[in-house]
Write a protein that holds these residues in place. Structure first.
Motif, PDB file in Angstrom:
ATOM      1  N   ALA A  68      73.865 -37.487  26.376  1.00  0.00           N
ATOM      2  CA  ALA A  68      74.430 -36.801  25.208  1.00  0.00           C
ATOM      3  C   ALA A  68      75.047 -37.813  24.248  1.00  0.00           C
ATOM      4  CB  ALA A  68      75.464 -35.757  25.649  1.00  0.00           C
ATOM      5  N   GLU A  85      73.800 -38.588  20.438  1.00  0.00           N
ATOM      6  CA  GLU A  85      74.726 -38.492  19.297  1.00  0.00           C
ATOM      7  C   GLU A  85      74.766 -39.800  18.513  1.00  0.00           C
ATOM      8  OE1 GLU A  85      79.454 -37.673  18.396  1.00  0.00           O
ATOM      9  OE2 GLU A  85      78.628 -37.057  20.334  1.00  0.00           O
ATOM     10  N   LYS A 104      70.544 -37.890  16.813  1.00  0.00           N
ATOM     11  CA  LYS A 104      69.570 -36.870  17.216  1.00  0.00           C
ATOM     12  C   LYS A 104      70.251 -35.829  18.109  1.00  0.00           C
ATOM     13  CE  LYS A 104      65.762 -40.171  17.305  1.00  0.00           C
ATOM     14  NZ  LYS A 104      64.768 -40.838  18.130  1.00  0.00           N
ATOM     15  N   SER A 105      69.613 -34.656  18.192  1.00  0.00           N
ATOM     16  CA  SER A 105      70.065 -33.674  19.171  1.00  0.00           C
ATOM     17  C   SER A 105      69.682 -34.191  20.554  1.00  0.00           C
ATOM     18  CB  SER A 105      69.408 -32.314  18.920  1.00  0.00           C
ATOM     19  OG  SER A 105      68.022 -32.368  19.247  1.00  0.00           O
ATOM     20  N   ASN A 107      68.064 -32.581  22.756  1.00  0.00           N
ATOM     21  CA  ASN A 107      66.663 -32.206  22.986  1.00  0.00           C
ATOM     22  C   ASN A 107      65.707 -33.206  22.345  1.00  0.00           C
ATOM     23  OD1 ASN A 107      66.998 -29.896  24.542  1.00  0.00           O
ATOM     24  ND2 ASN A 107      67.061 -28.542  22.782  1.00  0.00           N
ATOM     25  N   GLN A 108      65.941 -33.576  21.089  1.00  0.00           N
ATOM     26  CA  GLN A 108      65.049 -34.518  20.409  1.00  0.00           C
ATOM     27  C   GLN A 108      65.104 -35.894  21.065  1.00  0.00           C
ATOM     28  OE1 GLN A 108      62.706 -33.945  17.909  1.00  0.00           O
ATOM     29  NE2 GLN A 108      62.099 -35.943  18.632  1.00  0.00           N
ATOM     30  N   TRP A 109      66.301 -36.326  21.415  1.00  0.00           N
ATOM     31  CA  TRP A 109      66.453 -37.620  22.071  1.00  0.00           C
ATOM     32  C   TRP A 109      65.701 -37.637  23.402  1.00  0.00           C
ATOM     33  CZ3 TRP A 109      68.571 -39.238  26.703  1.00  0.00           C
ATOM     34  CH2 TRP A 109      68.786 -40.612  26.826  1.00  0.00           C
TER      35      TRP A 109
END
Length: 115
Positions: free
Chosen positions: A87, A91, A95-96, A98-100
């Protein structure tokens, strides 16, 4: 030798059988065992297309829904510390999560190269 083929959203793992001197394939990502083989690349491609088409047609004939290619939804559990680090990395990269995670999984699945 190992390689893959794709047709109508289905993928197959291709291998060379040196003992028999043929190439074999197996449709991946479905529970039903659907295989095919051929002596040349062009014949193998045709055999793969026929295998996918036959699989879809056979499912329709018996009233079974053919397994579709993956939906794109992945759910899995990780250690809370791994979750925290992921997470934070997401951050910091703007990116979110999910995207990361999609980017990281894509690179890992493609041998370190983005697809």
């Amino acid at each position: 030798m190992t390689n893959t083929m794709t047709y109508k959203g289905y993928s197959a793992r291709i291998e060379y059988d040196d003992e028999d001197g043929i190439m074999t394939g197996q449709i991946a990502g479905i529970r039903d065992g659907v295989g095919f083989h051929a002596d040349s690349v062009e014949e193998l491609k045709e055999a793969f297309h026929e295998a996918v088409d036959d699989y879809v047609e056979t499912c329709a004939k018996v009233g079974k829904e053919p397994q579709k290619p993956y939906s794109g939804r992945v759910m899995f559990r990780v250690d809370p510390e791994v979750h925290r680090k992921a997470a934070l990395a997401a951050e910091l990269s703007g990116k979110s999560l999910n995207q990361w995670a999609e980017d990281v999984l894509n690179r890992a699945a493609c041998g370190g190269h983005p697809a």
